[in-house]
Design an enzyme around this catalytic site. Sequence first.
Site, mmCIF file in Angstrom:
data_model
loop_
_atom_site.group_PDB
_atom_site.id
_atom_site.type_symbol
_atom_site.label_atom_id
_atom_site.label_comp_id
_atom_site.label_asym_id
_atom_site.label_seq_id
_atom_site.Cartn_x
_atom_site.Cartn_y
_atom_site.Cartn_z
ATOM 1 N N ASN A 8 0.871 -1.185 0.000
ATOM 2 C CA ASN A 8 0.000 0.000 0.000
ATOM 3 C C ASN A 8 0.906 1.233 0.000
ATOM 4 O OD1 ASN A 8 -1.794 2.052 0.532
ATOM 5 N ND2 ASN A 8 -2.837 1.006 2.213
ATOM 6 N N ARG A 84 -2.687 -1.879 -3.475
ATOM 7 C CA ARG A 84 -3.838 -0.988 -3.346
ATOM 8 C C ARG A 84 -3.681 0.134 -4.375
ATOM 9 N NH1 ARG A 84 -4.971 3.710 0.854
ATOM 10 N NH2 ARG A 84 -7.085 4.157 0.192
ATOM 11 N N HIS A 173 -12.713 3.827 -0.545
ATOM 12 C CA HIS A 173 -12.757 2.926 0.623
ATOM 13 C C HIS A 173 -13.476 1.623 0.283
ATOM 14 C CE1 HIS A 173 -12.495 6.556 3.600
ATOM 15 N NE2 HIS A 173 -11.296 6.044 3.402
ATOM 16 N N ARG A 231 -10.229 16.876 5.598
ATOM 17 C CA ARG A 231 -11.151 17.203 4.494
ATOM 18 C C ARG A 231 -12.547 17.426 5.061
ATOM 19 N NH1 ARG A 231 -10.023 11.732 1.494
ATOM 20 N NH2 ARG A 231 -8.619 11.356 3.225
ATOM 21 N N GLU A 373 -8.119 -4.043 5.349
ATOM 22 C CA GLU A 373 -7.987 -3.866 3.898
ATOM 23 C C GLU A 373 -6.881 -4.760 3.335
ATOM 24 O OE1 GLU A 373 -8.229 0.484 4.882
ATOM 25 O OE2 GLU A 373 -8.890 0.601 2.802
#
Length: 389
Positions: A8, A84, A173, A231, A373
Site C-alpha cells: 500500500n 492498493r 474505501h 477534508r 484492507e
Amino acid sequence: MTTVLVVNSGSSSLKYQLLDDAEQVLASGLVERIGGEGTITHRGPGGEVSVAAPVPDHAGALALMAATFAEHGPVLAPDVVGHRVVHGGERFSAPVLVDAEVEAAVEELSVLAPLHNPPGLLGIRAARAAFPGVPQVAVFDTAFHATMPPEATTYAIDAELAAERGIRRYGFHGTSHEYVSQAAAAFLGGAGRFVVLHLGNGASACAVSDGRSIATSMGLTPLEGLVMGTRGGDLDPGAVLHLLRTGSTVEEVDTLLNRRSGLTGLTGSGDLRDVLAAAGAGDERAERALGVYAHRVRGYVGAYLAHLGGLDALVFTAGVGENSPEVRARVCAGLGHLGIELDPARNEARGRGVRRISPDDTPVAVLVVPTDEELQIARHALRTVAAAR
Ligand code: AMP
C-alpha cells in the site's frame, strides 16, 4: 505454502504485509519518509524492529523492505503481490493482473486522483522490478462501488461535459466497505440492508444491499461526503467559486480542501482523540466540530435508510468507528424511532473482533467490525491469480 505480499504505497510511505493462504499475517511493516532519511518498522517472527536508512524513492523502499526481511525474517518469496490502487475510474470494476497496459491506464487515471494514483503506480513499478515474474494484482478502492445504479453516480450537470471529462461519483474505501460488509454478514448469518460507516482519518458511508454497494458518500474524488481529519466533505460548490473570485488561487483552494478542512479546519487538530479531549475540557470549538461531524454522519444514515428501504445493520469501522464509543453514541443518539439503539455497556466495552453494540432484540443490529484492507487485498490477489490460471 502460498504467500501474498500486500503493498500500500502513499506519497512518502509504503505499508506492507506478508500473508499466507491460511490468512495468517507472517510479517508487516511500514517504510516512512520516502525521498530522504527514511525509517522502516518491521514486525516479523522476532518481534518489532525499527531501522533508519536513506530511502530515495519507492524502489529504495522496497529494497529496504527486502533487506529487512533478509535480516529479520521471515523468508520473502511471494507468489503474488497485491497492490492498493485508489482510483480505477470506469475501466476497472474488479481487481486485475498488472501488465503494461494496466500500468498505463492507472497512470491515465492519475488526472482523477492526482494525490493517490501516482504513488500507487510507483509501488507497482518498484514491485515489478523487485519481483520479476511474480504476478502483480491491482485492487482498486473504487471497484466495490461499480454496482451503484446510475441515479447514485450521476451528478446533475451538463451530461455531455460530464461524460467527456469522466465526472461522476466513483466512491472510495471500497476494499474496506466490502471486507466489513462481508464480515458483518458472516457475523449476522446473512447479508441484508447495511449502512457501513468507515470513520477514520478519511471517512465515508456506504449503503450495501445484499452485498452490493448502492450508494456511497465519496464522489469523483475522496473530498465529498463526511467530515474527515483534514477534508470537510460536502460543501456548496459555490463556496469554491467564491474563494476563487475573491483572491484564492486554485492551489490554495486545493490545500484548503485537502489539508486545512474537516476537524483540522474546525479545531486545529485532525485527530478525533484531541477533539474529544478538548470538548471534554469545555472547548466550544471542539464541541461544535463534534456536532458537525455527527450531524453529517446521521444525515447519511437517514438518506441511506431511505435508499435501502429499511435497515438490518449499522456498522462502524476504522480508527474512529472502532475505537470511539462517544462518537458512536453521538451518531446513534435519538435514532430509536428508526430501530437504531445502543446498549451503553456494550458500546463502552473494549473488544477486538466483530461485536454487537446494540441490545439483542432491536430491529437494527449495530455492530463494530474492525476493518482489514490488507487481508481483503490478499484475498483478491489470490483469487485473481487463480482465476487467470
Ligand atoms: P484510520 O484512518 O482508520 O487509521 O483512523 C485514524 C484516526 O482514528 C485517527 O486520526 C484518530 O482520530 C482516530 N482514533 C484512533 N483511536 C481513537 C480513539 N480511541 N478515539 C477516537 N478516535 C480515535
